[in-house]
Scaffold this active site. Structure first.
Site, PDB file in Angstrom:
ATOM      1  N   HIS A 142     -13.211 -35.144  60.178  1.00  0.00           N
ATOM      2  CA  HIS A 142     -13.273 -35.937  58.937  1.00  0.00           C
ATOM      3  C   HIS A 142     -13.278 -37.412  59.374  1.00  0.00           C
ATOM      4  O   HIS A 142     -12.302 -38.136  59.194  1.00  0.00           O
ATOM      5  CB  HIS A 142     -12.050 -35.597  58.079  1.00  0.00           C
ATOM      6  CG  HIS A 142     -12.145 -36.030  56.646  1.00  0.00           C
ATOM      7  ND1 HIS A 142     -13.124 -36.878  56.168  1.00  0.00           N
ATOM      8  CD2 HIS A 142     -11.355 -35.721  55.580  1.00  0.00           C
ATOM      9  CE1 HIS A 142     -12.926 -37.077  54.870  1.00  0.00           C
ATOM     10  NE2 HIS A 142     -11.858 -36.385  54.489  1.00  0.00           N
ATOM     11  N   ARG A 151     -20.155 -33.430  52.497  1.00  0.00           N
ATOM     12  CA  ARG A 151     -18.997 -32.574  52.833  1.00  0.00           C
ATOM     13  C   ARG A 151     -19.461 -31.129  52.746  1.00  0.00           C
ATOM     14  O   ARG A 151     -20.135 -30.744  51.780  1.00  0.00           O
ATOM     15  CB  ARG A 151     -17.840 -32.810  51.872  1.00  0.00           C
ATOM     16  CG  ARG A 151     -16.727 -31.778  52.046  1.00  0.00           C
ATOM     17  CD  ARG A 151     -15.481 -32.126  51.292  1.00  0.00           C
ATOM     18  NE  ARG A 151     -14.777 -33.254  51.897  1.00  0.00           N
ATOM     19  CZ  ARG A 151     -13.588 -33.683  51.497  1.00  0.00           C
ATOM     20  NH1 ARG A 151     -12.964 -33.087  50.504  1.00  0.00           N
ATOM     21  NH2 ARG A 151     -13.017 -34.712  52.085  1.00  0.00           N
ATOM     22  N   LYS A 206     -29.803 -20.730  44.296  1.00  0.00           N
ATOM     23  CA  LYS A 206     -31.022 -19.900  44.299  1.00  0.00           C
ATOM     24  C   LYS A 206     -31.410 -19.510  45.719  1.00  0.00           C
ATOM     25  O   LYS A 206     -32.435 -18.875  45.929  1.00  0.00           O
ATOM     26  CB  LYS A 206     -32.183 -20.683  43.669  1.00  0.00           C
ATOM     27  CG  LYS A 206     -31.935 -21.161  42.258  1.00  0.00           C
ATOM     28  CD  LYS A 206     -33.124 -22.016  41.800  1.00  0.00           C
ATOM     29  CE  LYS A 206     -32.723 -22.944  40.688  1.00  0.00           C
ATOM     30  NZ  LYS A 206     -33.684 -24.046  40.524  1.00  0.00           N
ATOM     31  N   ARG A 212     -10.814 -38.143  46.476  1.00  0.00           N
ATOM     32  CA  ARG A 212     -10.833 -39.441  47.144  1.00  0.00           C
ATOM     33  C   ARG A 212     -12.124 -39.738  47.914  1.00  0.00           C
ATOM     34  O   ARG A 212     -12.697 -40.814  47.806  1.00  0.00           O
ATOM     35  CB  ARG A 212      -9.694 -39.544  48.172  1.00  0.00           C
ATOM     36  CG  ARG A 212      -8.396 -40.018  47.655  1.00  0.00           C
ATOM     37  CD  ARG A 212      -7.300 -39.301  48.413  1.00  0.00           C
ATOM     38  NE  ARG A 212      -7.422 -37.881  48.153  1.00  0.00           N
ATOM     39  CZ  ARG A 212      -6.901 -37.292  47.078  1.00  0.00           C
ATOM     40  NH1 ARG A 212      -6.190 -37.989  46.255  1.00  0.00           N
ATOM     41  NH2 ARG A 212      -7.092 -36.010  46.838  1.00  0.00           N
ATOM     42  N   THR A 213     -12.526 -38.779  48.736  1.00  0.00           N
ATOM     43  CA  THR A 213     -13.631 -39.077  49.647  1.00  0.00           C
ATOM     44  C   THR A 213     -14.903 -39.361  48.853  1.00  0.00           C
ATOM     45  O   THR A 213     -15.590 -40.361  49.086  1.00  0.00           O
ATOM     46  CB  THR A 213     -13.840 -37.906  50.630  1.00  0.00           C
ATOM     47  OG1 THR A 213     -12.583 -37.592  51.220  1.00  0.00           O
ATOM     48  CG2 THR A 213     -14.835 -38.265  51.714  1.00  0.00           C
TER      49      THR A 213
HETATM   50  N1   CP Z   1      -8.383 -37.088  51.929  1.00  0.00           N
HETATM   51  C1   CP Z   1      -9.366 -36.382  51.386  1.00  0.00           C
HETATM   52  O1   CP Z   1     -10.330 -35.938  52.073  1.00  0.00           O
HETATM   53  O2   CP Z   1      -9.234 -36.186  50.041  1.00  0.00           O
HETATM   54  P1   CP Z   1     -10.272 -35.436  49.119  1.00  0.00           P
HETATM   55  O3   CP Z   1     -10.324 -33.987  49.580  1.00  0.00           O
HETATM   56  O4   CP Z   1      -9.768 -35.579  47.732  1.00  0.00           O
HETATM   57  O5   CP Z   1     -11.620 -36.067  49.314  1.00  0.00           O
END
Ligand code: CP
Length: 315
Positions: free
Chosen positions: A129, A101, A80, A51-52
């Site tokens: 998050h 991320r 590397k 999703r993110t």
């Molecule tokens: N909600 C969320 O962070 O989903 P993903 O890990 O799929 O990005």
């Protein structure tokens, strides 16, 4: 100069959160525009995501930006031995903004300190998050008509779940009452409970998860047990199915109650609940597009006024 990076939702005031919700609402009305034509957005995902990453990339694409990046660090020079600092310095040569991320808590903060372009934290370990929280707040506002004075029940992995940590931080502006429902092994960390006490946030803790316990909820926020954060997989096996929301547990639910989940769902919500009026997690994920359009624009210096006056809408 204001640092336009978004590392933690704690940097946002009440006014700023409401402003970003207003901007996201504009994008929900008209998601397709050329506002970011000529810009490049980089998405660096050192941890898996559906999703993110896809909603950030869709947000950028629907606003006319180009997107570069990776979904798997194994295909990059990280393998590397390239350091995070060097990766960020390199990518900032190519992109106007970096969405990242990372599995390490604090990685986004570090990246924001070395990067000449804004960093948007798309999740750092079990820490924060913030873009998920913006879409959660947008969804709560959309379903309840307000953010103030709500009863929010957080269920499941409150120890490792970064979405619930960010949620607590953001909701301090809105006089919430939280209920933490988790087994001992996954309880809300003392650090966050202290944060609640220091910020006057009411909270109650429960171990029971049944119709009566959740009957006072405006928002029932379910979370997945975060297998990837456990050092002891035997412990994960013991708690992984701790709390499953079953349809018959909704018998005493408030009419306005909505079930949210940041997803992915593993074994937290029975599929039969998907067709009830309480289920809202797929709409919540859709709202990620609009909330992330607002966050990218804000980090690039595009204002709500710019969005309202925008003449590049594609119907
Ligand atoms: N909600 C969320 O962070 O989903 P993903 O890990 O799929 O990005």
């Amino acid at each position: 100069m204001e640092n336009k990076s978004l590392v933690t939702i704690a940097k946002y005031s009440r006014e700023k959160i409401l402003y970003l919700i207003d901007m996201a609402r504009e994008f929900e009305k008209h998601p397709n525009r050329r506002l970011l034509e000529g810009r490049v957005v980089a998405t660096l995902f050192f941890e898996p995501s559906t999703r993110t990453r896809l909603s950030f990339e869709t947000a950028a694409n629907r606003l006319g930006a180009r997107v570069i990046g990776f979904a798997d660090p194994k295909v990059t020079s990280n393998t590397k031995g390239e350091t995070l600092k060097d990766t960020i310095m390199m990518v900032s040569n190519y992109a106007d903004i970096i969405v990242m991320r990372h599995f390490l808590e604090g990685a986004a903060q570090y990246a924001s300190e070395v990067s000449p372009v804004p960093i948007v934290n798309a999740g750092d370990g079990a820490n924060q998050h913030p873009s998920q929280t913006m879409l959660d707040l947008y969804t709560i506002s959309q379903t309840q008509g307000r953010l103030d004075d709500l009863s929010i029940y957080l269920v499941g992995d409150l120890k490792y779940g970064r979405t619930v940590h960010s949620m607590l931080t953001a909701m301090r502006h809105f006089n919430p009452t939280f209920h933490f429902i988790a087994p001992d092994e996954l309880a809300m960390p003392e650090y966050y409970k202290m944060y609640c006490r220091e910020n006057g946030i009411r909270f109650f803790e429960h171990k029971d998860f049944d119709a009566h316990t959740i009957s006072g909820a405006d928002i029932l926020y379910m979370t997945r047990v975060q297998r990837e954060r456990f050092t002891d997989l035997m412990e994960y096996e013991r708690v992984k199915d701790a709390y499953l929301l079953k349809k018959d547990m909704l018998s005493e639910a408030r009419p306005n109650m909505k079930i949210l989940h940041p997803l992915p769902r593993v074994n937290e919500i029975e599929y039969s609940i998907d067709d009830t009026p309480y289920a809202y997690y797929f709409q919540q994920a859709r709202n990620g597009l609009y909330a992330r359009q607002a966050l990218i624009c804000d980090s690039l210096g595009i204002t709500l006024e710019d969005v309202k006056n925008d003449k590049t809408i594609i119907e």
